[in-house]
Design an enzyme around this catalytic site. Structure first.
Site, PDB file in Angstrom:
ATOM      1  N   SER A 140      -4.155 -10.059 -51.382  1.00 22.54           N
ATOM      2  CA  SER A 140      -2.977  -9.460 -50.984  1.00 22.54           C
ATOM      3  C   SER A 140      -1.805 -10.282 -51.441  1.00 22.54           C
ATOM      4  O   SER A 140      -1.531 -10.647 -52.708  1.00 22.54           O
ATOM      5  CB  SER A 140      -3.221  -9.049 -49.586  1.00 22.54           C
ATOM      6  N   ASP A 265      -6.798   1.843 -50.590  1.00 25.59           N
ATOM      7  CA  ASP A 265      -6.108   0.781 -50.242  1.00 25.59           C
ATOM      8  C   ASP A 265      -4.796   1.336 -49.584  1.00 25.59           C
ATOM      9  O   ASP A 265      -3.823   1.803 -49.955  1.00 25.59           O
ATOM     10  CB  ASP A 265      -5.645  -0.308 -50.911  1.00 25.59           C
ATOM     11  N   HIS A 294      -8.227  -2.489 -47.559  1.00 28.53           N
ATOM     12  CA  HIS A 294      -7.406  -3.658 -47.815  1.00 28.53           C
ATOM     13  C   HIS A 294      -8.065  -4.984 -47.716  1.00 28.53           C
ATOM     14  O   HIS A 294      -8.416  -5.143 -46.355  1.00 28.53           O
ATOM     15  CB  HIS A 294      -5.913  -3.506 -46.982  1.00 28.53           C
TER      16      HIS A 294
END
Length: 323
Positions: A140, A265, A294
């Site tokens: 991320s 996601d 995610h």
């Protein structure tokens, strides 16, 4: 480079074909203990510090793990990845951004998506230990930092390849999608944690941080406009989003890097799947599984995730091409 649309991860267990189930499972339910790390405080030139957790094996291979927003070196995704690469005889270095990892930093500065100078401190720390082959994995926000590092800096030749997982390559669209529907639950959790840190910082540095603005935070719009941008030298939230979005630095990358972004996601907007750049670049690979959530990618009958297994395969393929 080829874009991998039909990866083997298109068929996880039925329950994990729901984006929110996968994401919440990986973040809150799955358990994986951290390795027996040694922690070292890395003093920085501006008077601040970052903490680096590491475990050394005898090999000349090392992997650096970069955590996500409001994460730390011992997040579950980092722990399972560290254990997987330890089994493959890698040394592992998992670093903590400023304010993260259980110890508040000294300066008003926080962490952000463009903090490649701090990532470079970690890289230099690892290089000084004499490793011959170094690999990077980012989750991320950590994936954003990784891509910006590869695109903005002169990369040491000992850095062989990298993998970015669940990475918002266009920050503005990611911030926007988190304000929609059920995604607001994730946004609320992020802002609660960020508010706590900002209140701590406001008490430390009242001349730098306006505590009255903290209570106005309801999304990343306020966080980045009132705090992230001015504290880190950006003119505005929009200026920050444009300058730190890897969409604008991917074309400069000359180190092999794989981006794994699932199509389901909940954190990623429509511009977070850089197909055109991947098609044109000799170094940027894009894999877009149908499922994964995610930072999740849970596998049937395994405590590991598809992400770390795929990262290892990619690193091995890059090594074979150079042999």
């Amino acid at each position: 480079m080829p874009i991998i649309e039909q990866s083997e991860y298109n068929f996880p267990s039925i329950i994990h074909r729901n984006r929110h189930v996968s994401t919440i499972y990986a973040a809150l339910i799955k358990r994986f203990d951290a390795p027996g790390y040694t922690r070292e405080k890395r003093e920085l030139s501006d008077g601040d510090f970052i903490n680096i957790d590491f475990i050394i094996n005898d090999s000349k291979k090392a992997v650096i793990l970069c955590h996500g927003l409001e994460g730390d070196s011992r997040r579950t995704y980092n722990n399972s990845c560290a254990a997987y690469f330890q089994q493959k005889d890698f040394s592992v270095f998992a670093w903590n951004n400023r304010t993260c990892g259980g110890e508040m930093n000294r300066l008003p500065r926080l962490y952000h998506h463009g903090a490649v100078d701090d990532l470079d401190e970690v890289v230099q720390f690892v290089l000084q230990k004499g490793f011959e082959d170094i690999y990077l994995i980012g989750y991320s926000m950590g994936g954003v930092q990784l891509l910006n590092y590869l695109g903005w800096t002169k990369v040491d030749e000992r850095i062989k390849a990298a993998v970015s997982i669940s990475v918002p390559t266009h920050i503005a669209t990611s911030a926007a999608v988190l304000k929609q529907g059920f995604n607001r639950v994730y946004l609320k959790n992020f802002t609660i944690d960020i508010k706590k840190k900002l209140k701590y910082k406001a008490a430390q540095f009242p001349d730098f941080i306006n505590s009255d603005q903290i209570d106005k935070i309801s999304s990343f719009d306020e966080v980045d406009q009132y705090f992230t941008a001015p504290l880190h030298g950006y003119a505005s939230r929009d200026d920050y989003y444009e300058r730190v979005s890897p969409e604008f630095s991917l074309k400069n990358i000359t180190t092999p890097v794989l981006i794994i972004n699932s199509l389901d996601d909940p954190f990623l907007g429509e511009r977070c799947y850089p197909r055109d750049i991947a098609q044109d670049s000799a170094y940027v690979y894009l894999e877009t599984p149908k499922y994964g959530g995610h930072c999740a990618f849970p596998l049937r009958n395994s405590t590991y995730s598809y992400a770390e297994k795929r990262a290892y395969e990619f690193f091995e393929s890059c090594s074979l091409k150079k042999a």
